[in-house]
Design a protein around this motif. Structure first.
Motif, mmCIF file in Angstrom:
data_model
loop_
_atom_site.group_PDB
_atom_site.id
_atom_site.type_symbol
_atom_site.label_atom_id
_atom_site.label_comp_id
_atom_site.label_asym_id
_atom_site.label_seq_id
_atom_site.Cartn_x
_atom_site.Cartn_y
_atom_site.Cartn_z
ATOM 1 N N VAL C 204 0.841 -1.199 0.000
ATOM 2 C CA VAL C 204 0.000 0.000 0.000
ATOM 3 C C VAL C 204 0.874 1.247 0.000
ATOM 4 O O VAL C 204 1.875 1.306 0.704
ATOM 5 C CB VAL C 204 -0.923 0.000 1.238
ATOM 6 N N GLY C 205 0.493 2.229 -0.801
ATOM 7 C CA GLY C 205 1.190 3.518 -0.782
ATOM 8 C C GLY C 205 2.642 3.429 -1.157
ATOM 9 O O GLY C 205 3.507 3.940 -0.459
ATOM 10 N N ILE C 206 2.910 2.791 -2.297
ATOM 11 C CA ILE C 206 4.308 2.584 -2.690
ATOM 12 C C ILE C 206 4.914 3.889 -3.201
ATOM 13 O O ILE C 206 4.312 4.617 -3.982
ATOM 14 C CB ILE C 206 4.399 1.490 -3.764
ATOM 15 N N LEU C 207 6.101 4.178 -2.708
ATOM 16 C CA LEU C 207 6.864 5.335 -3.169
ATOM 17 C C LEU C 207 8.144 4.787 -3.798
ATOM 18 O O LEU C 207 9.047 4.379 -3.083
ATOM 19 C CB LEU C 207 7.180 6.260 -1.987
ATOM 20 N N PRO C 208 8.238 4.751 -5.118
ATOM 21 C CA PRO C 208 9.437 4.189 -5.737
ATOM 22 C C PRO C 208 10.664 5.027 -5.403
ATOM 23 O O PRO C 208 10.557 6.230 -5.156
ATOM 24 C CB PRO C 208 9.137 4.256 -7.232
ATOM 25 N N ALA C 209 11.824 4.369 -5.415
ATOM 26 C CA ALA C 209 13.051 5.039 -4.991
ATOM 27 C C ALA C 209 13.299 6.310 -5.799
ATOM 28 O O ALA C 209 13.673 7.346 -5.265
ATOM 29 C CB ALA C 209 14.224 4.089 -5.135
ATOM 30 N N LYS C 210 13.069 6.227 -7.111
ATOM 31 C CA LYS C 210 13.356 7.369 -7.969
ATOM 32 C C LYS C 210 12.492 8.566 -7.582
ATOM 33 O O LYS C 210 12.976 9.695 -7.471
ATOM 34 C CB LYS C 210 13.087 6.970 -9.424
#
Lengths: 146, 343, 367
Positions: C204-210
């Protein structure tokens, strides 16, 4: 240890890329002409060896004669930093290009400077006051606001 | 006269349960709980009631005043009516011999959702409306496994009357119907809006859900209805699965109270332990997990009743085994959604 | 027949149980699914940056306490580091070690609150929150021993710290170090194996590294996305280069990873604490400073790894007794930049826990 890049060297690299962008490059920082900010930002982000992918903070300083906006940049890849500055001399309508298209982290910080210092950033997607309400008289962080 | 006694008995139990839950949850949460009003804080529910009685009654300016006023009443009355068919002491209740006892309970307890929806609608508040929307979806969905799980008991006894169901329990039906009890318990917790199914008053999401805009006595009625409903569901669980008033030694009504308290204790134990499900996971749990399990349970019970005239004792072990296998199987099969919704 | 539907706009906050203060999210819902979200700030704006321009450098230390009141010690530390950089002050060894001890205790305390409040947002009815409070209480007792305060410590000074520690502090701290790992295990066991929590938080609520780097996220939010960036190791300040500790990083950057990173960071903080206690030298706790500090004309940016992210102070001096410009790089404000990207497409309940997993403190966001 994050090494702070020497202003002279970075200034030289920027001049090679855009001859008229750099105003001054001193030992610690590079001062850029306001209207050239956006291409310089893209250059700093994308050039191998510089790779400034992380915008740490943006600060506006009111030096009475002019406004200085300070960008602290860091490269997570190389662990080095750079202080990028730009100035605007108008007191009535200070304006700078926005760097949100390069570093999205600038979003709220530019809004904050617009709100409290009164510098507008052209190209910002949502340039409204962030802390104070619309219609608040004056810009509190200017030195002449009492 | 009996009406008054029974109502007084249950209302006193509600008061007691509110106190026990608050103290118990206090213990679970490494704090003391209310301990100032009266000895050991026993008068806390009384103090709360007095406080709520003298509070201002606020009606939202743009709300629907009549519906707003009616909603707590419509929520509370069905809850009170459930107690009519519950036998308390050796077959004594208001109408425990009612031939359609279970049907009556199911029909009446479903009515509470109307009051909740009215409250959410009349408050003219978005949080209330979201709460009411969730309430309808949730309570209607969980009604089905609830009813199906009770069906197993009805098949075994062949009667809808509460008294006859109790008398048929030479062994408590929880042993013959372990899966049925589990499904009943989970669906009842959902019906009661208790954690992990307390979506319609989810504090961290929608403030207080349908009763956000209620204050004073109207709020007290909702509060009473909530605990009354919890008590009613525990009482029905005790009657259907734990053998009601039956028990050795102690007076019958004491056995009844102990069993109800036991169920209620588990409810608030779970409440103070588990986090809350999300709305789609909640619906998925009802339809993908409880509903098929309840159907399978009903089918197996039906087969058993047809095969054996009187159920042999070793069926207890067989049913426990079947329940374990099914639960393990479902825990492998059932995965709650973790996907993002395309916008 | 297609029903006519329209999105509804809900203002979550400024008075809402789980906005951790007076924060407002203007959320547009399609049913329960979020189609747009806009953070609205400023309900707690006190103009601290302007206030600080009229006070002396020392008088500004209590102001920093009032930024993120759950991490006052680290706020103090970031500010005094910036002033020391500006004025070129050397700090005694013992004071450096005491600062590290206080900062790490503060980190544990802040993470306890973050994890507790996050689980509360998940709907765990106060229980984990109050368990976390039990341990936080012990840390507050330790702080009370050294500076007499439990919330706004005002303990760090330019050139050192205000008091030396009392005799009973070190035994109490050793006791805390000995028992804390057990408590962290207890929380982790209780919660990380809970199916409901996993279903709610995993993926849930993924924030990719980039995106995390591009939106200048910092602290646990950045590290949960898998970026190994901790200022304590990337740009060591105080005496952090003398301690051996790991930097936990997440894998996918979802809500669960942010929770997990905080739990692991608490373990690492305990490790740093035990090393700092072993190495604690004796001696002075504060360098001798002039009554009114007048740093030379110039500017300095001092930053630390605060519990919630990179906390930085940008100071400009004009050789007077008060800073000419006092800017706070507030980690929680900047972490909020990515909130919209994380929440759109998820449900109301997810938005609440995604917001909770960023762990903001409104006093710092609005300043």
């Amino acid at each position: 240890m994050t090494t702070l890049l020497c202003g002279h060297e970075v200034a030289k690299q920027i001049t090679d890329f855009l001859p008229d962008a750099v105003a001054v490059g001193d030992g610690t920082s590079v001062i850029i002409k306001g209207e050239r900010l956006l291409p310089v930002a893209q250059f700093l982000q994308n050039t191998p060896g510089l790779d400034f992918d992380y915008l740490v903070s943006i600060t506006g300083v009111d030096y009475a004669g002019y406004f200085e906006v300070v960008y602290h940049l860091t490269s997570i890849k190389h662990n080095h930093g750079l202080i990028l500055k730009t100035r605007c001399y108008s007191r009535e309508n200070p304006a700078l290009p926005s760097v949100t298209s390069v570093w999205r982290g600038a979003d709220f910080q530019e809004r904050e400077i617009y709100d409290l210092m009164g510098i507008s950033f052209s190209g910002h997607p949502n340039l409204r006051r962030i802390f104070l309400w619309e219609g608040f008289p004056g810009y509190p962080l200017r030195r002449d606001y009492l | 006269m009996l009406v008054v006694i029974i109502l007084a008995f249950f209302l006193a139990m509600v008061m007691g349960f509110i106190y026990i839950e608050r103290r118990g949850v206090g213990r679970f949460q490494v704090r003391l709980g209310p301990n100032r009003a009266g000895p050991q804080g026993i008068l806390q529910p009384v103090a709360d009631t007095i406080k709520l009685l003298v509070k201002e009654d606020i009606v939202p300016a743009k709300g629907d005043k009549w519906v707003h006023w009616l909603a707590p009443v419509i929520t509370l009355i069905p809850v009170m009516m459930i107690f009519a068919v519950v036998p308390i002491h050796d077959g004594v209740g208001l109408i425990p011999d009612l031939d359609t006892g279970i049907l009556y309970v199911i029909a009446i307890s479903s009515l509470a959702v109307v009051g909740i929806f009215m409250a959410g609608w009349a408050s003219n508040n978005k949080y209330s409306l979201i709460g009411a929307m969730r309430a309808v979806a949730q309570m209607v969905s969980y009604e089905i496994p609830l009813v199906l799980s009770i069906m197993g008991v009805i098949l075994i006894t062949g009667s809808l009357s509460m008294n006859q169901i109790v008398q048929a329990q030479s062994v408590p039906f929880i042993l013959l119907q372990p899966l049925g009890f589990l499904i009943y318990f989970l669906s009842a917790s959902a019906e009661l809006n208790r954690t992990p199914f307390d979506l319609l008053e989810a504090e961290s999401e929608i403030v207080a859900g349908y009763h956000t805009e209620y204050s004073g006595m109207k709020f007290a009625l909702f509060y009473l209805a909530e605990y009354g409903h919890a008590l009613a569901m525990s009482a029905i669980a005790a009657t259907l699965f734990l053998g009601g008033w039956l028990g050795p030694g102690l007076p019958s009504f004491l056995w009844f109270v102990i069993k109800v308290l036991f169920i209620f204790f588990i409810i608030f134990w779970i409440r103070s332990t588990l986090p809350r499900l999300r709305v789609d996971q909640l619906m998925g749990f009802a339809w993908k997990c409880l509903f098929p399990l309840a159907l399978i349970n009903l089918f197996i019970t039906g087969a058993e009743v047809i095969i054996w005239e009187a159920l042999p004792w070793w069926l207890v072990i067989v049913n426990l085994f079947i329940a374990t296998v099914l639960l393990v199987l479902w825990s492998k099969l059932f995965r709650s959604g973790r996907e993002k919704i395309a916008v | 027949m297609a029903l006519k539907t329209e999105p509804i706009v809900v203002n979550i906050g400024p008075q809402h149980p789980s906005t951790h203060g007076v924060f407002r999210m203007r959320v547009t819902f399609d049913g329960e699914v979020i189609v747009d979200l806009e953070p609205c700030l400023g309900y707690l704006h006190r103009g601290i940056e302007k206030l600080a321009e009229t006070r002396t450098y020392t008088q500004n230390i209590p102001l920093t306490d009032r930024l993120d009141y759950l991490a006052s010690m680290t706020n103090n530390l970031a500010y005094v580091l910036a002033v020391e950089k500006l004025a070129g002050v050397a700090v005694p060894e013992r004071a450096e070690h005491l600062r590290v001890i206080m900062a790490e205790l503060m980190r544990i305390s802040s993470h306890l609150m973050a994890v507790g409040a996050f689980l509360n947002d998940c709907g765990a009815f106060m229980t984990p929150f109050l368990y976390m409070f039990r341990e936080r209480e012990k840390i507050l007792d330790l702080f009370e021993m050294v500076c007499g305060q439990r919330l706004t410590y005002n303990y760090m000074r330019i050139g050192g710290v205000s008091h030396d520690i009392p005799d009973e502090f070190l035994p109490a701290l050793r006791r805390f170090i000995a028992e804390m790992p057990g408590f962290i295990d207890e929380y982790d066991q209780l919660l990380a194996s809970n199916e409901i929590l996993l279903a709610r938080a995993k993926g849930v609520g993924i924030l990719p590294a980039k995106l995390a780097i591009n939106t200048s996220a910092s602290g646990p939010v950045l590290r949960a996305s898998g970026v190994k960036w901790d200022i304590r190791q990337a740009d060591p300040y105080s005496v952090y280069d003398r301690f051996d500790f790991g930097i936990p990083t997440g894998e996918v950057g979802d809500v669960y990873d942010r929770y997990w990173v905080r739990i692991q960071e608490m373990r690492q903080s305990v490790r740093i604490l035990s090393q700092a206690v072993e190495q604690l030298p004796s001696g002075e706790v504060c360098a001798s400073m002039p009554c009114l500090l007048r740093p030379p004309v110039g500017e300095a940016y001092g930053h630390i790894e605060g519990p919630k992210g990179e906390l930085g102070f940008y100071l400009v001096s004009d050789n007077s007794i008060a800073p000419y410009r006092f800017h706070i790089r507030a980690p929680t404000l900047i972490n909020l930049t990515a909130l919209r990207d994380m929440t759109v497409g998820w449900k109301l309940a997810d938005a609440i826990i995604i917001f909770g997993s960023i762990d903001i403190c409104l006093a710092e966001v609005d300043r």
